[in-house]
Every structure is written in structure tokens, then in C-alpha cells.
Write an enzyme that holds these catalytic residues in place. Structure first.
Site, PDB file in Angstrom:
ATOM      1  CE  LYS A 113      -3.978   1.835   2.613  1.00  0.00           C
ATOM      2  NZ  LYS A 113      -4.848   1.617   3.794  1.00  0.00           N
TER       3      LYS A 113
ATOM      4  CB  SER B  13      -8.413   0.550   5.529  1.00  0.00           C
ATOM      5  OG  SER B  13      -9.094   1.768   5.465  1.00  0.00           O
TER       6      SER B  13
ATOM      7  CB  SER C 142      -8.153   3.433   2.640  1.00  0.00           C
ATOM      8  OG  SER C 142      -7.312   2.802   3.586  1.00  0.00           O
TER       9      SER C 142
END
Lengths: 481, 94
Positions: free
Chosen positions: A69, A168, A144
Site C-alpha cells: 500500500k 481498510s 482504503s
């Protein structure tokens, strides 16, 4: 089956049998990634340095292509949290998880898309634009960590790391039909994870199946003196917990979760999952988590307060972007701070910074922040009470399947409510994971969430593995019907 | 409940030079979110201690031993505006 479609444990078996090589695995995944990602847009940046497979390189234990990420630091590799304000920032050090991955021989592919600073549940709040759900490209991948989940679902990476502050990792894993694990708070070092809400953030695996999640957590878990909130308890071998049997286990179903707003197809899948586990010996009982109703409100006080403080460091002085307005309003330096932050942060980041600043400001602190912390205590107590009577809690991961790109973009509150089932685990610090448990009639994945007590990841993996071994959702691949 | 004047004040506390056209929209957004958060007022917290951290960790110390750390030369390079080992900023003292 192409090499890039295999989970890591199968690739490791092929390597052991000398039926493939690290280089062949990497090349298969990397060439598929470059083709597939034109459509999915899971990656925002590929690693500037590709792995070396020359004869001088020592052999790797886990030569598995992995996506990170865009909030996990790799020395010298640009990382931005998908925010304009961090553009050009190249961290001078590796995150602890990055160091551990490098040591294990994992092959870092690049950085994946996310909501700016992890503020969101759809990956639409990214400076680089949205990622598409591989199962239906008109839909969001969740967020996310939407880029990481989409990358694994689309076979653009075998493994990925995400971060989970209110769901997330788990919500995008559910939306993309992959496995996502939020470990116990303190299980994985946050050193080198760009902070959102420090008392809630955890890094965790996103993988194709439960076995891979256990393998990847084995690599990244552990105490780290550079993260004073990491907890010094021994790391077990999580693959030893992969037992296909639920005999004698007591699983709680929180009555507060089965309420209005849950999609009937999601509900049906969860009821069927309960039956699968019953057949393997688990006993189910209704439990109560009485303060569930307050979790989202509590979260949006605590998370935004911590975020407003963590993001104060982006002022144009040290990191990334710096802008100086033409005219002088206050003073040259204050104008620089304010212009950099106005232009550098997107609308959701500004909303959260301002909400957090408001709840911490003089006159409002007791009514909002302090009250939020007290309700957090009650939510944590709910879990402590519940775990006196059960080994695990089973819920849906999200109330619906993936929604369409743009559907909730103008309604922040309705976006916040898509995390209604995941947020409590962060507030209580307990581990939780999502795994595929079905598909809607439109072909969108549905996620099952398993929550256990702090540091009881082994119990969580055992239940997840038992469910997975007696179903075949995890074997369904994007593009197949 | 929250006014445009409040929003401008919070923006200045947050060091954000919020443009006029954003003030109205943000006021509306924040009002809706704060209205939702109001539900916490229904909870009786009079006997409850606040949680800032889920585990009872406090005073995490380490031995005071000199160890290699990030060198200043390397650290300062994260900024595009540095000079002789310091971050360069606009003039502060007139």
C-alpha cells in the site's frame, strides 16, 4: 493454470519440487500486472529497482511478488499516501515490515492505490484517481486499501500488504473476494507506516487464501523496539493453526449486527456460512455487543482527532509539496503552511483534519474527544464480556457488496457507514479478518468476518481455514463465471 | 449548529487557507457529521474511564545505549529546500 494465478503456498511447493524458479514466478506476475493494470489501476507506482536474479544473489526463502500500500516506506522509493502533499517524498529508511519482507526474499512490485491518507472506503479519494473492482470495473474495490485488494484479486500480485484503521483491509478484501487480516493492535510494527490514527492503525496481509495469510503474517508479525506500541509477546507459527475442524468451538453472532441496511444476499451468505461451520462441529449462540450503535460516531471522533495531529507535520517545510501564495495574508511562513495544506490535501483529508481539529479544540474537547474515548472503553468492554462466552464472533464484513464508482462520492456520511461492521475491532484492538463467503447474483463477492480476542489470531485462522476448506469461493477467479 | 464563521476559524487552526467557495460545502458536510455524532450524548459515561490505548502499556523505556541512527545528511534530503544541513523556510523575522 498460469503461474501468476497460484497462491504463494502452491508456488512454494512448485519451487521445492524444482518445477519453477523465482525468476519465472516474478516474470509471470510482472508481465500480467503490466497488461492487467491498464484497466484495473491498482498500482500507482512500480518499484524503481526490479529484483536481481543473478548468480550472486543468495537464494530467497519466499520469492513471492508482493504489492505494498502506498503508505509503507521502502528506502529511496517514492511514497505519497496517494496525496498531492507528499509528492516526491522518498523515505530515507525501510519500514520494519519492508525489512522483514526483504529478509524473507519477497519481491516488492510497487505501491498500490488508496484513499488519500487512508481516508475513505472506496479508493476514490486518491490523488491518482480511482481503482476499479476486478469483478466489475464499474464498481469500487472498497478502501482504503483498494489497490492492494484489487491487485491480489486481479492476480497482479500474489500477496499484498494493506493497513486497517477502521476496516481498510477487511472491507476491500470483502469487495474484491480475497482474504484480508487486521492483526491485533501491536502485533505488527507500525514503524515506517505513515500514520493516520496511531491508536487504531495496523498493517496486515491481503492474500488469495487463508494459508497465504498465515504465511505472510508469520513474516511480518513481531515486537519491534522502534514501535513502542508493539507488544512483546511471542509470535506463534500461524500455519500450525490451519486445522480443518471446528469441533468444540463456540462462535457468537452479535444480534446488533443483523439489522436494517444489511443486503439480503449478504445475510443469506452469512447464514449459509454458519451452516458450514456447524457441520464441522462449531456451536453458535446469539451474543450482544450493546454499544455497536455508537461505534461509527466514536471512530469518527477518535480517528479524525488523531489524524489532525498526525497530519500537522505536512506543512511544506520537510516533506513533498511546498507552495507560496502570490500575496501576503498573514506572514510569509504562515502563508506557505496554509497554501501548501490547502492545495496539497484533497477534500476528504481537509474534512477529517477539520473535524479532528474541531473535536480537540478548546471548549469542545470534553463534549467530543473525551466522550469518544469513554464510549471507546464501553465498546472494548462489550468485546471483553462477549469473549467470556465464545471463542470467536462471526459477522458480515460489510453490509453490502461493492457499490458503483461515484455512488457515494458526494455523501461522506453514507460512505462512513459502509464500515459499520469493521470499525469496532479497531476500537477494541482485537484481530479480525475477512474471507470470501459467496457472490451476489450480479457476480460481486461477499465477505465473512471473523473476530477473536487479542492475540488469538490462531483461533481466527483455524475457523477461517475450516470454512475455506469446506467451500470453494476462494478458488473462483476473476473472469470465470 | 456549526456556522461558516466556525469553519473559517477551524481552518485557520488547521493551517488551511480554505477558499471561500469551499466554506459553504464544508460547513454542510461537518454539520451532517456532527449531527450524527450527537448520538453519543445518549450514552451514560459518568462512571467510565477514557481509553486512549487498548493495552495498559505505559512508560516504555529502552536502555540508553548509543546506536547507529539515520545520518543527518540522509535525513535532510527528504526536503527539496535545505541548506547547509538545515531546512530552508521563508523569512520569519522581519
Amino acid at each position: 493454470m498460469n503461474l501468476f494465478e497460484h497462491p504463494a503456498h502452491e508456488l512454494l511447493d512448485l519451487l521445492k519440487a524444482q518445477k519453477t524458479s523465482a525468476q519465472a514466478i516474478f516474470e509471470s506476475v510482472f508481465s500480467h500486472l503490466k497488461q492487467s493494470d491498464k484497466n484495473i489501476k491498482a498500482f500507482v507506482r512500480l518499484s524503481h529497482q526490479l529484483p536481481d536474479f543473478g548468480p550472486a544473489v543468495p537464494s530467497r526463502n519466499y520469492p513471492i511478488p508482493i504489492a505494498l500500500k502506498d503508505n509503507i516506506c521502502v528506502e529511496g522509493q517514492e511514497v505519497t499516501c496517494c496525496s498531492h502533499i507528499l509528492e516526491g517524498f522518498k523515505p530515507p529508511y525501510d519500514a520494519t515490515v519492508t525489512q522483514k519482507l526483504k529478509k524473507s526474499g519477497a519481491l516488492i512490485l510497487g505501491n498500490t492505490n488508496m484513499d488519500e491518507f487512508a481516508f475513505g472506503s472506496s479508493t476514490e479519494n486518491s490523488y491518482y484517481g480511482p481503482t476499479r473492482n476486478p469483478w466489475d470495473t464499474a464498481c469500487v474495490p472498497g478502501g482504503s486499501s483498494g489497490g492492494s485488494a484489487a491487485a491480489v484479486a486481479a492476480h497482479e500480485a500474489v500477496w499484498a500488504l494493506g493497513s486497517d484503521t477502521g476496516g481498510s483491509i477487511r472491507q476491500p478484501a470483502a469487495f474484491c473476494g480475497v482474504v484480508g487480516v487486521k492483526p491485533t493492535y501491536g502485533r505488527v510494527s507500525r514503524y515506517g507506516l505513515i500514520a493516520f490514527a496511531s491508536s487504531l492503525d495496523q498493517i496486515g496481509p491481503i492474500t488469495k487464501d487463508v494459508t497465504d495469510a498465515a504465511l505472510l503474517l508469520n513474516i511480518i508479525a513481531g515486537y519491534d523496539e522502534r514501535d513502542s506500541t508493539s507488544v512483546n509477546v511471542p509470535v506463534p507459527d500461524y500455519t500450525k493453526a490451519l486445522i480443518n475442524d471446528a469441533k468444540g468451538l463456540k462462535i457468537g453472532i452479535p444480534k446488533e449486527y443483523f439489522i436494517e441496511g444489511m443486503d439480503p444476499e449478504v445475510k443469506q451468505s452469512i447464514l449459509e456460512a454458519i451452516d458450514v461451520l456447524k457441520k464441522k462441529g462449531a456451536a453458535f449462540k446469539e451474543i450482544s455487543l450493546p454499544h455497536t450503535e455508537y461505534a461509527v460516531a466514536t471512530y469518527y471522533i477518535i480517528a479524525t482527532a488523531e489524524a489532525s495531529s498526525n497530519l500537522a507535520r505536512y506543512d511544506g517545510v520537510q516533506y513533498g509539496l511546498r507552495l507560496q501564495p502570490q500575496e501576503t495574508r498573514k506572514s510569509a511562513i504562515v502563508d506557505m503552511y496554509e497554501e501548501t495544506r490547502d492545495q496539497g490535501f484533497g477534500p476528504e483529508a481537509k474534512r477529517r483534519i477539520m473535524l479532528g481539529t474541531y473535536s480537540l479544540s478548546s471548549g469542545y474537547y470534553d463534549a467530543y474527544y473525551l466522550r469518544g474515548q469513554k464510549v471507546r472503553t464501553l465498546i472494548k468492554d462489550d468485546f471483553d464480556q462477549a469473549f467470556k462466552n465464545c471463542d470467536a464472533i462471526l459477522t458480515p464484513t460489510a453490509p453490502t457488496t461493492a457499490f458503483r464508482i461515484g455512488e457515494k462520492a458526494n455523501d461522506p456520511l453514507s460512505m462512513y457507514l459502509s464500515d459499520i461492521y469493521t470499525i469496532s475491532a479497531n476500537l477494541a484492538g482485537v484481530p479480525a479478518m475477512s474471507l470470501p463467503c459467496g457472490f451476489s447474483k450480479n457476480g460481486l463477492p461477499i465477505g465473512l468476518q471473523i473476530i477473536t480476542q487479542s492475540f488469538a489470531e490462531e483461533m481466527m485462522f483455524r475457523i477461517a481455514y475450516t470454512y475455506e476448506q469446506n467451500t470453494d469461493w476462494h478458488k473462483r477467479k476473476v473472469g470465470q463465471k | 449548529m456549526i456556522t461558516q464563521k466556525d469553519v473559517k476559524y477551524i481552518a485557520s487552526l488547521s493551517r488551511i487557507n480554505l477558499k471561500e467557495q469551499e466554506v459553504g460545502r464544508l460547513t454542510k458536510n461537518l454539520e451532517a457529521i456532527l449531527h450524527y455524532i450527537e448520538k453519543l450524548k445518549k450514552v451514560d459515561v459518568s462512571q467510565v474511564q477514557p481509553t486512549s490505548h487498548v493495552f495498559p502499556l505505559n512508560n516504555v523505556f529502552r536502555e540508553d545505549v548509543v546506536q547507529p541512527s539515520l545520518h543527518q545528511d540522509k535525513a535532510i534530503k527528504i526536503s527539496q529546500n535545505h541548506h547547509q544541513g538545515s531546512f530552508k523556510v521563508p523569512k520569519v523575522i522581519e
